[in-house]
Design an enzyme around this catalytic site. Structure first.
Site, short mmCIF file in Angstrom:
data_model
loop_
_atom_site.label_atom_id
_atom_site.label_comp_id
_atom_site.label_asym_id
_atom_site.label_seq_id
_atom_site.Cartn_x
_atom_site.Cartn_y
_atom_site.Cartn_z
N CYS A 1 91.91 -42.66 13.26
CA CYS A 1 92.84 -42.27 12.18
C CYS A 1 94.07 -41.50 12.64
CB CYS A 1 92.08 -41.44 11.15
SG CYS A 1 90.82 -42.39 10.31
N ASP A 54 81.29 -57.88 2.24
CA ASP A 54 82.05 -58.04 3.47
C ASP A 54 81.93 -59.51 3.87
OD1 ASP A 54 82.87 -55.77 5.90
OD2 ASP A 54 82.80 -57.91 6.38
N LYS A 88 77.03 -58.95 9.68
CA LYS A 88 76.96 -57.54 9.29
C LYS A 88 76.13 -57.38 8.01
CE LYS A 88 80.72 -54.68 9.73
NZ LYS A 88 82.01 -54.11 9.29
N GLY A 104 93.10 -29.24 24.52
CA GLY A 104 92.33 -30.07 25.45
C GLY A 104 93.00 -31.40 25.72
N LYS A 124 97.46 -38.38 1.82
CA LYS A 124 96.55 -38.78 2.91
C LYS A 124 97.25 -38.71 4.27
CE LYS A 124 93.57 -40.83 5.43
NZ LYS A 124 92.20 -40.53 5.71
C1 UDX Z 1 90.17 -37.51 10.77
C2 UDX Z 1 90.39 -36.52 9.63
O1 UDX Z 1 89.86 -35.24 10.02
C3 UDX Z 1 89.72 -37.01 8.35
O2 UDX Z 1 90.00 -36.13 7.28
C4 UDX Z 1 90.26 -38.41 8.02
O3 UDX Z 1 89.71 -38.94 6.84
C5 UDX Z 1 90.02 -39.35 9.20
O4 UDX Z 1 90.64 -38.79 10.37
P1 UDX Z 1 88.18 -38.11 12.45
O5 UDX Z 1 89.06 -39.21 12.97
O6 UDX Z 1 86.74 -38.38 12.18
O7 UDX Z 1 88.77 -37.54 11.07
O8 UDX Z 1 88.24 -36.94 13.53
P2 UDX Z 1 88.63 -35.41 13.56
O9 UDX Z 1 87.41 -34.59 13.47
O10 UDX Z 1 89.73 -35.09 12.65
O11 UDX Z 1 89.16 -35.32 15.09
C6 UDX Z 1 90.25 -36.14 15.51
C7 UDX Z 1 90.57 -35.91 16.96
O12 UDX Z 1 91.15 -34.64 17.16
C8 UDX Z 1 89.37 -35.96 17.92
O13 UDX Z 1 89.73 -36.70 19.07
C9 UDX Z 1 89.12 -34.50 18.27
O14 UDX Z 1 88.54 -34.33 19.55
C10 UDX Z 1 90.54 -33.96 18.24
N1 UDX Z 1 90.61 -32.52 17.98
C11 UDX Z 1 90.13 -32.03 16.80
C12 UDX Z 1 91.19 -31.68 18.92
O15 UDX Z 1 91.64 -32.11 19.99
N2 UDX Z 1 91.27 -30.33 18.62
C13 UDX Z 1 90.82 -29.81 17.46
O16 UDX Z 1 90.93 -28.59 17.28
C14 UDX Z 1 90.22 -30.68 16.52
#
Ligand code: UDX
Length: 426
Positions: free
Chosen positions: A260, A30, A35, A253, A204
């Site tokens: 992501c 990096d 870092k 919610g 993806k």
């Molecule tokens: C996500 C994808 O799940 C993962 O596969 C990808 O590689 C990166 O993006 P992440 O960003 O870590 O992962 O979070 P994730 O657990 O997917 O939750 C995303 C958001 O959705 C959170 O803000 C969570 O609170 C919200 N969420 C999730 C809901 O509001 N309801 C749900 O039922 C599930």
């Protein structure tokens, strides 16, 4: 195998560590000197359960190394895995400048055969563009193979996800790198998906957009439940029991956040639009998500019509539990709107202390509700689920609890004399 990972961010560090655990010799580079200096002293810049221990262990065993000398490292390694950031630009498109910088370094130093693997999430067509750029720069196609190998890691569960993948996706132009790719990860029973470069990029995007769609669907159903006075939790239960649907990603919610889901949704929409393709479903998913906070503020105003100068406590500020990440956190957006309405905002989060100078942060969840007019649960951390509601009641000025993640048992809260409002129910 000898692998150089470019980018010591979330994806780069987790992937580098896992590849070292699989027995490869891994160098993670990096250009951020501070870092790398920290990592060399065992200081991990992100919170991911179990990661720090594994990094220290694999460094000791000489399988994992760090360096800020990006150019030399790229030149010397036969497998380059690109895990640099691809942030959103103001128009929603993806900023590929870090990817382009890495490609330039590879192109200017390549002197023997390399497999170049893109791990970063990039818009459809990016890996084809990389291939084309190399050829246009006069690099012979027997000197490189481009591979698109997206990650599917959830923050807070990234190590579990990388050690227990449900599939391994590789997009390639030729069969030449396949034997090496098959040996890259410890796949367990996970199947391989071999496809084109753009096919892998789209798998993806489609995954994240589908998850976002499920969440917005849940939020729309919760709105409908509200109108018909049905408890969304009952609907979720009944719906999730159908194996064709399943219960995951149907928690209604405040909406989805993080680094992501919102970014990938905007980026895919932008890519489609650049080919004159409208994305009506994606637009609706985004619109529902963008209006969730407004909806909960409306709910709050049914009990507290004038929010000006009210003391509101927000529990949970990270974008989801199990992380310290505030990127695109719905809780932070909620706090900003409360501040705009003139509220005095107090906050408590188990992982994050300093939120902003406009917010009074607390290190104790009960202290944070003292004298508050309302408590909003914005992130469903475990310690909120079975908390001492009589203590909450005794400390609050008014007794409004808005559970914006539908995570606590409303009956238990009400029994303590608090006014509970949940998702899709009153
Ligand atoms: C996500 C994808 O799940 C993962 O596969 C990808 O590689 C990166 O993006 P992440 O960003 O870590 O992962 O979070 P994730 O657990 O997917 O939750 C995303 C958001 O959705 C959170 O803000 C969570 O609170 C919200 N969420 C999730 C809901 O509001 N309801 C749900 O039922 C599930």
């Amino acid at each position: 195998m000898k692998i150089c990972i470019v980018g010591a961010g979330y994806v780069g560090l987790t992937t580098a560590t896992a590849l070292a655990v699989f027995g490869h010799e891994v160098l993670c580079v990096d250009r951020d000197q501070a870092k790398i200096d920290g990592l060399l002293q065992g200081k991990v810049p992100i919170y991911e359960p179990g990661l720090e221990d594994l990094i220290i262990e694999n460094c000791k065993e000489n399988r994992l190394h760090f360096s800020s000398n990006v150019k030399e490292s790229i030149r010397d390694y036969p497998i380059i895995l690109i895990a640099v950031g691809t942030p959103s630009q103001n128009d929603g498109s993806c900023n590929l400048s870090f990817i382009k910088q890495v490609i330039e370094i590879i192109a200017s130093t390549i002197n023997n055969y390399k497999i170049i693997i893109t791990k970063s999430t990039v818009p459809p067509g990016t890996n084809e563009w990389i291939q084309q750029t190399f050829l246009e720069m006069g690099i012979k196609d027997d000197l490189f193979d481009i591979v698109s190998n997206p990650e599917f890691l959830r923050e807070g569960r990234a190590l579990w996800d990388i050690f227990h993948p449900n599939k391994l996706v590789f997009g390639t132009k030729t069969d030449r790198p396949l034997e090496v790719l098959k040996k890259l990860y410890q796949k367990g029973s996970a199947p391989f998906v071999f496809t084109s470069l753009t096919g892998a990029e789209l798998i993806k995007y489609a995954s994240n957009v589908f998850l976002a769609t499920k969440i917005s669907f849940a939020n729309e159903m919760a709105r409908i439940c509200d109108v018909f006075q049905v408890d969304y939790a009952d609907l979720h239960k009944g719906l999730g029991m159908d194996p064709r649907i399943g219960p995951d990603f149907l928690n209604a919610g405040l909406g989805f956040g993080g680094s992501c889901l919102p970014k990938d949704l905007s980026s895919l929409k932008h890519s489609a639009l650049s080919h004159q393709l409208e994305t009506k479903l994606l637009d609706a998913v985004m619109e529902i998500n963008d209006t969730q906070i407004e909806l909960y503020l409306k709910k709050l105003s049914t009990e507290l019509p004038d929010l000006a100068d009210k003391q509101i406590t927000v529990w949970g500020v990270t974008f989801k539990p199990g992380t310290d990440d505030l990127r695109s956190s719905p809780a932070i957006a909620l706090i900003q709107q409360l501040l705009q309405k003139g509220c005095r905002v107090h906050a408590y989060d188990p992982m994050v202390q300093l939120i902003s100078s406009d917010v009074t942060s607390h290190s104790n969840q009960y202290e944070s509700v003292s004298n508050s007019d309302a408590l909003i649960i914005a992130t469903e951390w475990e310690q909120f689920l079975n908390c001492n509601w009589s203590e909450v009641k005794s400390r609050m000025k008014r007794s409004i609890v808005l559970d914006a993640r539908n995570c606590v048992d409303g009956e238990i809260v009400r029994r303590q004399g608090l006014q509970y409002m949940g998702v899709g129910k009153r």
